[in-house]
Design an enzyme around this catalytic site. Structure first.
Site, PDB file in Angstrom:
ATOM      1  N   THR A  70      -3.588 -23.422  -4.552  1.00 10.28           N
ATOM      2  CA  THR A  70      -3.019 -22.363  -5.384  1.00 10.28           C
ATOM      3  C   THR A  70      -1.880 -22.873  -6.250  1.00 10.28           C
ATOM      4  OG1 THR A  70      -1.752 -20.289  -5.298  1.00 10.28           O
ATOM      5  CG2 THR A  70      -1.547 -21.759  -3.425  1.00 10.28           C
ATOM      6  N   TYR A 116       3.498 -18.127   1.544  1.00 11.68           N
ATOM      7  CA  TYR A 116       2.110 -18.397   1.156  1.00 11.68           C
ATOM      8  C   TYR A 116       2.008 -19.746   0.455  1.00 11.68           C
ATOM      9  CZ  TYR A 116      -2.035 -18.361  -1.805  1.00 11.68           C
ATOM     10  OH  TYR A 116      -3.186 -18.712  -2.474  1.00 11.68           O
TER      11      TYR A 116
END
Length: 334
Positions: free
Chosen positions: A116, A140
């Protein structure tokens, strides 16, 4: 080629499964169905299992004997990761460790890792390249950066050849209408905006209007999920043809603000819907835009759907499909 796919019943995974099957690959999807759906995977291709179950994971790999693996399975909600960081480190880091151990024990040397742009945090300059420093600003992003480091360290031993694909903002739905996002409580902006327009949500919240951007709202690089799925097909070919381990950004190289996205959804809907502007959300950088040059140069990837209106159109069509079928697709898990 036999390919083992974790999280293949989810949003991005299922689109990639469809693309890989069209290329003639033999697949096995391993998914705990916590956010994925069995209807998103063709019959006979799904094994329900969790990465936390190391013994089961090893047994399945030993039986299937894949030549490559694609690791999608992860928790991905930024706001939730801020509230429950241990949940994210347990799933995204420990789960990846279990998978890597099972892959090496079974001689699987090729891995595509679903990463990501959140690993970059707030980049110093845009568009951001793969050489930019990693400075995640939420658990995250930190969990994905940690997993990337573990994979890279393992690759240095010669036990693994990998591609880590760093996604920017994935959106849209299968142009043929077979697949799309199917979350009970979506966090993706385009999906939330469309569901508000369709009356499935009372209003759309815009988190932060005082960012240092041209209109005060966050800017993101939105990539159509079908283009991203095709990037995985080419990434696999890259590895199987002897390409070296690498990290590659997956985006279009240009961004749109939250307000621009809302305007695009309003245009697709043909009418207005309620929007509430509120304060910033923890863990959100002002802007994230990819430099996808490496992906294009190394794999030959070229986007087909680089158009915000088309992205919104496919997402809109999919959400109307969900609306017609009630909660059947959203609620069905097994």
């Amino acid at each position: 080629m036999r390919i083992f796919i974790t999280g293949g019943a989810g949003y991005i995974g299922s689109h990639t499964v469809k693309a890989l099957l069209r290329q003639g690959h033999e697949l096995l999807v391993y998914d705990n169905l916590s956010t994925g759906h069995s209807w998103a995977v063709p019959a006979g291709k799904l094994f329900a299992g969790d990465l936390a179950d190391k013994a089961l994971l090893g047994e399945v790999l030993a039986t299937f004997r894949p030549g490559a693996a694609i690791h999608f399975a992860a928790l991905i909600e930024v706001e939730e990761s801020v509230r429950e960081p241990l949940k994210y480190y347990r799933n995204n880091v420990a789960g990846t460790l279990n998978l890597l151990s099972a892959l090496t024990e079974n001689g699987v040397r090729n891995l595509i890792y679903s990463s990501t742009a959140a690993v970059y945090g707030t980049p110093e300059s845009l568009p951001v390249s793969e050489e930019a420093p990693l400075n995640p600003i939420n658990p995250y992003g930190s969990s994905k950066a940690m997993a990337e480091r573990i994979i890279a360290d393992l690759a240095k031993t010669g036990a693994l050849n990998y591609l880590s694909l760093r996604y920017f903002n994935v959106a849209g739905a299968d142009p043929e209408g077979d697949l799309g996002q199917a979350y009970q409580n979506p966090t993706h902006l385009i999906t939330r905006a469309i569901r508000t327009a369709l009356g499935k949500q009372t209003l759309l919240k815009i988190y932060g209007t005082d960012y240092p951007t041209f209109d005060g709202t966050c800017i993101r690089d939105y990539i159509h999920v079908a283009d991203l799925a095709w990037a995985h097909v080419l990434a696999l070919e890259y590895l199987l043809e002897g390409g070296g381990s690498a990290v590659m950004n997956c985006g279009y190289g240009r961004g749109f603000s939250v307000r621009e996205v809302v305007a695009a959804v309003r245009e697709a809907a043909g009418f207005d819907f309620p929007v509430e502007e509120t304060g910033r959300r923890p863990g959100d950088p002002p802007a994230l835009v990819a430099d996808p040059g490496k992906l294009k140069a190394e794999t030959g990837w070229r986007p087909q759907y680089d158009d915000l209106k088309f992205i919104v159109k496919t997402a809109w069509q999919w959400e109307k499909t969900l609306l017609k079928k009630g909660d059947v697709l959203l609620g069905e898990k097994t």
